[in-house]
Each structure stands twice: as structure tokens, then as C-alpha cells.
Design an enzyme around this catalytic site. Structure first.
Site, mmCIF file in Angstrom:
data_model
loop_
_atom_site.group_PDB
_atom_site.id
_atom_site.type_symbol
_atom_site.label_atom_id
_atom_site.label_comp_id
_atom_site.label_asym_id
_atom_site.label_seq_id
_atom_site.Cartn_x
_atom_site.Cartn_y
_atom_site.Cartn_z
ATOM 1 N N SER A 119 4.176 3.560 0.040
ATOM 2 C CA SER A 119 3.631 3.312 1.373
ATOM 3 C C SER A 119 4.734 2.965 2.359
ATOM 4 C CB SER A 119 2.650 2.142 1.285
ATOM 5 O OG SER A 119 2.267 1.706 2.565
ATOM 6 N N TYR A 143 0.879 -6.575 -0.797
ATOM 7 C CA TYR A 143 0.601 -5.150 -1.026
ATOM 8 C C TYR A 143 1.895 -4.333 -0.985
ATOM 9 C CZ TYR A 143 -0.656 -0.332 0.058
ATOM 10 O OH TYR A 143 -0.725 1.048 0.067
ATOM 11 N N LYS A 147 4.129 -2.172 -4.041
ATOM 12 C CA LYS A 147 4.560 -0.765 -3.959
ATOM 13 C C LYS A 147 6.071 -0.652 -4.138
ATOM 14 C CE LYS A 147 0.607 1.171 -3.495
ATOM 15 N NZ LYS A 147 0.104 2.158 -4.452
HETATM 16 N N1 LIG Z 1 -4.807 5.294 2.848
HETATM 17 C C1 LIG Z 1 -3.559 5.157 3.301
HETATM 18 O O1 LIG Z 1 -3.297 5.295 4.508
HETATM 19 C C2 LIG Z 1 -2.439 4.860 2.354
HETATM 20 C C3 LIG Z 1 -1.153 4.681 2.881
HETATM 21 C C4 LIG Z 1 -0.091 4.430 2.010
HETATM 22 C C5 LIG Z 1 -0.309 4.395 0.635
HETATM 23 N N2 LIG Z 1 -1.572 4.553 0.128
HETATM 24 C C6 LIG Z 1 -1.750 4.525 -1.323
HETATM 25 O O2 LIG Z 1 -2.411 5.712 -1.740
HETATM 26 C C7 LIG Z 1 -3.230 5.451 -2.886
HETATM 27 C C8 LIG Z 1 -4.645 5.952 -2.645
HETATM 28 O O3 LIG Z 1 -5.148 5.302 -1.486
HETATM 29 P P1 LIG Z 1 -6.611 5.626 -0.920
HETATM 30 O O4 LIG Z 1 -6.576 5.367 0.537
HETATM 31 O O5 LIG Z 1 -7.080 6.939 -1.431
HETATM 32 O O6 LIG Z 1 -7.422 4.435 -1.611
HETATM 33 P P2 LIG Z 1 -8.864 4.442 -2.333
HETATM 34 O O7 LIG Z 1 -9.241 3.018 -2.514
HETATM 35 O O8 LIG Z 1 -9.802 5.352 -1.635
HETATM 36 O O9 LIG Z 1 -8.529 5.077 -3.762
HETATM 37 C C9 LIG Z 1 -8.016 4.325 -4.835
HETATM 38 C C10 LIG Z 1 -8.798 4.704 -6.086
HETATM 39 O O10 LIG Z 1 -8.221 4.020 -7.197
HETATM 40 C C11 LIG Z 1 -9.263 3.491 -8.001
HETATM 41 N N3 LIG Z 1 -8.716 2.335 -8.714
HETATM 42 C C12 LIG Z 1 -8.235 1.185 -8.182
HETATM 43 N N4 LIG Z 1 -7.771 0.378 -9.158
HETATM 44 C C13 LIG Z 1 -7.938 1.051 -10.328
HETATM 45 C C14 LIG Z 1 -7.645 0.748 -11.691
HETATM 46 N N5 LIG Z 1 -7.072 -0.412 -12.042
HETATM 47 N N6 LIG Z 1 -7.949 1.672 -12.633
HETATM 48 C C15 LIG Z 1 -8.523 2.855 -12.290
HETATM 49 N N7 LIG Z 1 -8.833 3.185 -11.022
HETATM 50 C C16 LIG Z 1 -8.536 2.294 -10.047
HETATM 51 C C17 LIG Z 1 -10.393 3.161 -7.038
HETATM 52 O O11 LIG Z 1 -11.650 3.126 -7.658
HETATM 53 C C18 LIG Z 1 -10.269 4.301 -6.026
HETATM 54 O O12 LIG Z 1 -11.069 5.406 -6.404
HETATM 55 C C19 LIG Z 1 -3.120 3.946 -3.162
HETATM 56 O O13 LIG Z 1 -2.134 3.752 -4.157
HETATM 57 C C20 LIG Z 1 -2.639 3.390 -1.817
HETATM 58 O O14 LIG Z 1 -1.913 2.202 -1.988
HETATM 59 C C21 LIG Z 1 -2.637 4.793 0.960
HETATM 60 O O1 LIG Z 2 -10.569 -2.436 13.802
HETATM 61 C C1 LIG Z 2 -9.383 -2.169 13.927
HETATM 62 C C2 LIG Z 2 -8.630 -1.607 12.864
HETATM 63 C C3 LIG Z 2 -7.281 -1.347 13.071
HETATM 64 N N1 LIG Z 2 -6.717 -1.625 14.271
HETATM 65 C C4 LIG Z 2 -5.283 -1.380 14.483
HETATM 66 O O2 LIG Z 2 -5.038 -0.002 14.274
HETATM 67 C C5 LIG Z 2 -3.761 0.191 13.668
HETATM 68 C C6 LIG Z 2 -3.954 0.950 12.374
HETATM 69 O O3 LIG Z 2 -4.678 0.108 11.479
HETATM 70 P P1 LIG Z 2 -5.292 0.618 10.090
HETATM 71 O O4 LIG Z 2 -5.955 -0.567 9.449
HETATM 72 O O5 LIG Z 2 -6.076 1.854 10.305
HETATM 73 O O6 LIG Z 2 -4.008 1.049 9.275
HETATM 74 P P2 LIG Z 2 -2.748 0.165 8.852
HETATM 75 O O7 LIG Z 2 -1.597 0.709 9.650
HETATM 76 O O8 LIG Z 2 -2.987 -1.278 8.871
HETATM 77 O O9 LIG Z 2 -2.767 0.536 7.310
HETATM 78 C C7 LIG Z 2 -2.066 1.572 6.724
HETATM 79 O O10 LIG Z 2 -0.874 1.044 6.230
HETATM 80 C C8 LIG Z 2 -1.062 0.003 5.307
HETATM 81 C C9 LIG Z 2 0.281 -0.526 4.980
HETATM 82 O O11 LIG Z 2 0.895 -1.062 6.124
HETATM 83 C C10 LIG Z 2 -1.805 0.516 4.081
HETATM 84 O O12 LIG Z 2 -0.991 1.432 3.363
HETATM 85 C C11 LIG Z 2 -3.115 1.148 4.504
HETATM 86 O O13 LIG Z 2 -3.740 1.751 3.384
HETATM 87 C C12 LIG Z 2 -2.881 2.174 5.570
HETATM 88 O O14 LIG Z 2 -4.122 2.645 6.066
HETATM 89 C C13 LIG Z 2 -3.181 -1.207 13.455
HETATM 90 O O15 LIG Z 2 -2.343 -1.505 14.531
HETATM 91 C C14 LIG Z 2 -4.408 -2.121 13.511
HETATM 92 O O16 LIG Z 2 -4.138 -3.414 13.986
HETATM 93 C C15 LIG Z 2 -7.447 -2.170 15.312
HETATM 94 O O17 LIG Z 2 -6.913 -2.425 16.393
HETATM 95 N N2 LIG Z 2 -8.768 -2.411 15.106
#
Ligand SMILES: NC(=O)c1ccc[n+]([C@@H]2O[C@H](COP(=O)([O-])OP(=O)(O)OC[C@H]3O[C@@H](n4cnc5c(N)ncnc54)[C@H](O)[C@@H]3O)[C@@H](O)[C@H]2O)c1
Ligand SMILES: O=c1ccn([C@@H]2O[C@H](COP(=O)(O)OP(=O)(O)O[C@H]3O[C@H](CO)[C@H](O)[C@H](O)[C@H]3O)[C@@H](O)[C@H]2O)c(=O)[nH]1
Length: 332
Positions: A119, A143, A147
Site C-alpha cells: 500500500s 496498518y 504492510k
Molecule cells: N482498497 C484499497 O484502496 C487498497 C489500497 C492499498 C492496499 N490494499 C490492499 O489490498 C488487499 C485487498 O484489499 P480490498 O480493498 O480488496 O479489501 P477487502 O476487505 O475487500 O478484501 C480482503 C479479503 O480478504 C479476506 N480476509 C481477510 N483476512 C483473512 C484471513 N485471515 N484469511 C482469509 N481471508 C481473509 C476478507 O474476507 C476479504 O474477502 C488488502 O491486502 C489491502 O490491504 C487495498
Molecule cells: O467520508 C469520507 C471518506 C473519506 N474522505 C477523505 O477522502 C480521502 C480518501 O479517503 P478513503 O478513505 O477513500 O481512502 P484512504 O486514502 O484513506 O485509504 C486508502 O489508503 C489507505 C492507506 O492509506 C488504505 O490502503 C485504504 O484501503 C485505501 O482505500 C481522504 O482524504 C479522506 O479523509 C472524506 O473526506 N470523507
């Protein structure tokens, strides 16, 4: 030649399910392993499903052997900054413990290629944007630390055990399957674009804007929103690279362009034709002012070129997930 099987941990989640679809489209068999703590069984549609926890090493190893897996894509993790501050134990346990268990299973089963979901949170508050991969990694919450530890584990396992890796640092994943087979959803929902669409749809009273006094042009935080289908394609490219014997990778997956919160809200208004009621609120603790990827290395190493990541396209593809009618149906 038989179809190469890929174990996708967290494949029932948001990015994992989209990646399974992309893998199946590219001729792989995605085998999802997920404990369904935050994912959806109905989104596992492109290959077999193993309901198991990543910390159950024996179950992971059995899945690797049963399906003759060639590589693992390890998405399974908890991914909320605020929750990680409140409950660090579940984050270290699931994110670090889960990775260690998956790697132990890989070594037992003779699997030596892993793609890891990292991340932009590992960069903490960057000195400069865009952020290149060599920028200092100083995460500011548990978090992000889980990572970064995961990355370091993989680098040590590569040296000691010859375990090959692609570390992919995603920026802000958003949007939904362009063909409409999967939606954007998160459990619980805290992400900006979904909440803005829910406010536009009248499902929540308003969107809280966290902070309007940041050192950015309009005072709101800037993020690099990357379409989930583009992220999925990045995994396909990294997998092809590793399976072809390519070198280990540490890459940003972003677009190189940032949008402020107000710019995102404008896009939601343009796409839906609806107003987005907002309330201006204080900053949310732990939010860096601006996170934008230097996307050059992924382009050079993998030919990664996001196709869907314009903010309007992201919002248009996410909108149906939240019941907001699209104003420009003809542009879908
Ligand atoms: N969404 C983002 O913007 C973002 C940004 C940076 C990194 N990531 C990383 O990408 C990955 C996927 O994120 P996402 O947004 O799809 O999240 P998500 O929560 O939708 O998906 C995660 C999945 O992992 C499963 N899971 C969690 N713990 C588990 C365990 N111990 N054993 C088996 N399954 C488990 C959950 O049930 C879920 O289906 C994560 O590692 C997250 O940290 C996401
Ligand atoms: O109700 C809301 C939700 C978000 N925000 C703002 O919108 C921006 C984006 O927020 P998100 O929560 O959508 O995303 P983040 O940047 O906080 O999170 C992302 O980066 C994180 C790490 O920093 C994790 O990896 C996470 O899964 C990924 O979505 C931030 O400035 C947040 O403060 C608002 O103003 N109002």
C-alpha cells in the site's frame, strides 16, 4: 498444456474478485481462499473456492497441492487505518501472521512465487509527490506498518529461500467491473467515492469532508484513484512476469495523477446529475495531505498502462453499485 492455477487469498474481496475475473480472462484458473470475514461468496465466480483462514497453514498447503498451484496472489488482510489504530492486534495477527503462514505453506508445497498487496500507506507522509518506489517508507499507523513488515519479510525470504515476489503498492483502488459483473463494496464502507455516491443517492444524509485546510490548492486531500480493473490487470502483468522468470519487483500501482476531494465530488455531480450534500468537518487523524504515485517504474517494467482510471470513468462504473442512475447511459 493445462491451465496454470493461481491461489488468490482474499479473492472474495473487492480487489481480489476483480483480479480473479481478469486472471480467468487471461487463461489462468484462480483458486480463491478466503475466510469471508469481509468478502462475498457470490463474488467467487471464476474458479474453485476454499473457505479457510490464511493462518491455517495446513489448509493453505492442502489447497496449493490439490490444485497444483503455480503462484500465489496474497490479498487477504484487514485494510482500515482507523481500525488498525484501535485494534492493532488483529492487524498484526491477520496481516503479518497470515503472510507468514501462507509463505510457510508455499515452502511446504514447493510454490516459489508470491504477489503481495502492499500500500501507499507504507510511505507515511511523503516528502514529495509524485512518490517513487525508492522514497523513504515511514508508515504512520499500524496498518501501514503491517504492510511494510510484509515487504521486508518477502525481501528476506527471497534472499534466504529463493522465494520470488512482486510487491505491489496500490494507491486508492476504486470503481467496479466495467462489464457490471462485480460492484464496488467494502465492509464496512468508509471510502470516499462510495460514500459520495451514497450521499448523491440519498442513502446517507450527507458526505462529511474531512479537512479543508490542507496545503493543497483547494484545501482538501489529494489521492491517486486507480480503477480496480486496472489494478487487476497490473496483477496479471506481474504474474506473467514472474512466471516467465522475471526479476523480483517492488512497484507502485497508481496513475500518476491526483484528485482532491472537491474534484471527486464534482465528478460525482457530473456523472450522476445529482447534488452531493456535504458537511465540512475537521481533519480525519492520520490522513496525509497528498498521495500520488510516480507510475513510471510499473510502466517500464511491466508495460502497465491504466485504461479506465479517469475519475469520471471510475465514478460511472461505481455508480450502479450504489443505486445512482447514470445521467449519460450512452457513455457506459
Ligand atoms: N482498497 C484499497 O484502496 C487498497 C489500497 C492499498 C492496499 N490494499 C490492499 O489490498 C488487499 C485487498 O484489499 P480490498 O480493498 O480488496 O479489501 P477487502 O476487505 O475487500 O478484501 C480482503 C479479503 O480478504 C479476506 N480476509 C481477510 N483476512 C483473512 C484471513 N485471515 N484469511 C482469509 N481471508 C481473509 C476478507 O474476507 C476479504 O474477502 C488488502 O491486502 C489491502 O490491504 C487495498
Ligand atoms: O467520508 C469520507 C471518506 C473519506 N474522505 C477523505 O477522502 C480521502 C480518501 O479517503 P478513503 O478513505 O477513500 O481512502 P484512504 O486514502 O484513506 O485509504 C486508502 O489508503 C489507505 C492507506 O492509506 C488504505 O490502503 C485504504 O484501503 C485505501 O482505500 C481522504 O482524504 C479522506 O479523509 C472524506 O473526506 N470523507
Amino acid at each position: 498444456m493445462s491451465t496454470p492455477a493461481i491461489l488468490v487469498t482474499g479473492g472474495a474481496g473487492f480487489i481480489g474478485s476483480h483480479t480473479c475475473k481478469a486472471l480467468a480472462g487471461a487463461g489462468y484458473l484462480p483458486v480463491t481462499l478466503d475466510n469471508l470475514s469481509r468478502g462475498n461468496r457470490q463474488d467467487v465466480r471464476w474458479g474453485p473456492f476454499v473457505e479457510a483462514d490464511t493462518r491455517d497453514t495446513a489448509r493453505v498447503a492442502a489447497a496449493l497441492r490439490q490444485h497444483r498451484v503455480s503462484a500465489v496472489i496474497h490479498f487477504a488482510a484487514y485494510a482500515y487505518v482507523g481500525e488498525s489504530v484501535e485494534q492493532p492486534e488483529i492487524y498484526y495477527d491477520a496481516n503479518v501472521g497470515g503472510l507468514l503462514s501462507v509463505l510457510r505453506a508455499c515452502r511446504e508445497a514447493g510454490v516459489d512465487k508470491v504477489i503481495f498487496s502492499s500500500s501507499c500507506a507504507t510511505y507515511g507522509i511523503p516528502d514529495a509527490v509524485p512518490i517513487c518506489e525508492d522514497a523513504p517508507q515511514r508508515p504512520i499507523n499500524p496498518y501501514g506498518r503491517t504492510k511494510l513488515i510484509g515487504e521486508q519479510v518477502l525481501i528476506d525470504y527471497a534472499r534466504a529461500y529463493g522465494m520470488h515476489h512482486a510487491i505491489l503498492r496500490y494507491f486508492n483502488a476504486a470503481g467496479a467491473d466495467p462489464a457490471g459483473e462485480l460492484s464496488e463494496k467494502h465492509v464496512p464502507e468508509t471510502h470516499l467515492i462510495p460514500l459520495a455516491l451514497m450521499a448523491a443517492a440519498g442513502r446517507i444524509p450527507r458526505l462529511d469532508v474531512y479537512g479543508t485546510d490542507y496545503p493543497t490548492p483547494d484545501g482538501t486531500c489529494i489521492r491517486d484513484y486507480i480503477h480496480v480493473a486496472d489494478l487487476a490487470d497490473g496483477h496479471r502483468l506481474a504474474l506473467t512476469h514472474l512466471l516467465g522468470g522475471g526479476a523480483d519487483l517492488e512497484l507502485n500501482l497508481g496513475t500518476g495523477h491526483g484528485q482532491s476531494i472537491f474534484e471527486v465530488l464534482d465528478a460525482v455531480r457530473r456523472v450522476t446529475g445529482r447534488s452531493v450534500p456535504t458537511r465540512l468537518c475537521p481533519r480525519r487523524p492520520g490522513d496525509p495531505p497528498a498521495l500520488v504515485a510516480d507510475a513510471g517504474r510499473a510502466r517500464r517494467m511491466l508495460g502497465f498502462a491504466p485504461q479506465h482510471s479517469g475519475i469520471e470513468t471510475i465514478v460511472r462504473h461505481a455508480a450502479p453499485s450504489f443505486g445512482v442512475e447514470k445521467r449519460h447511459e450512452e457513455r457506459a
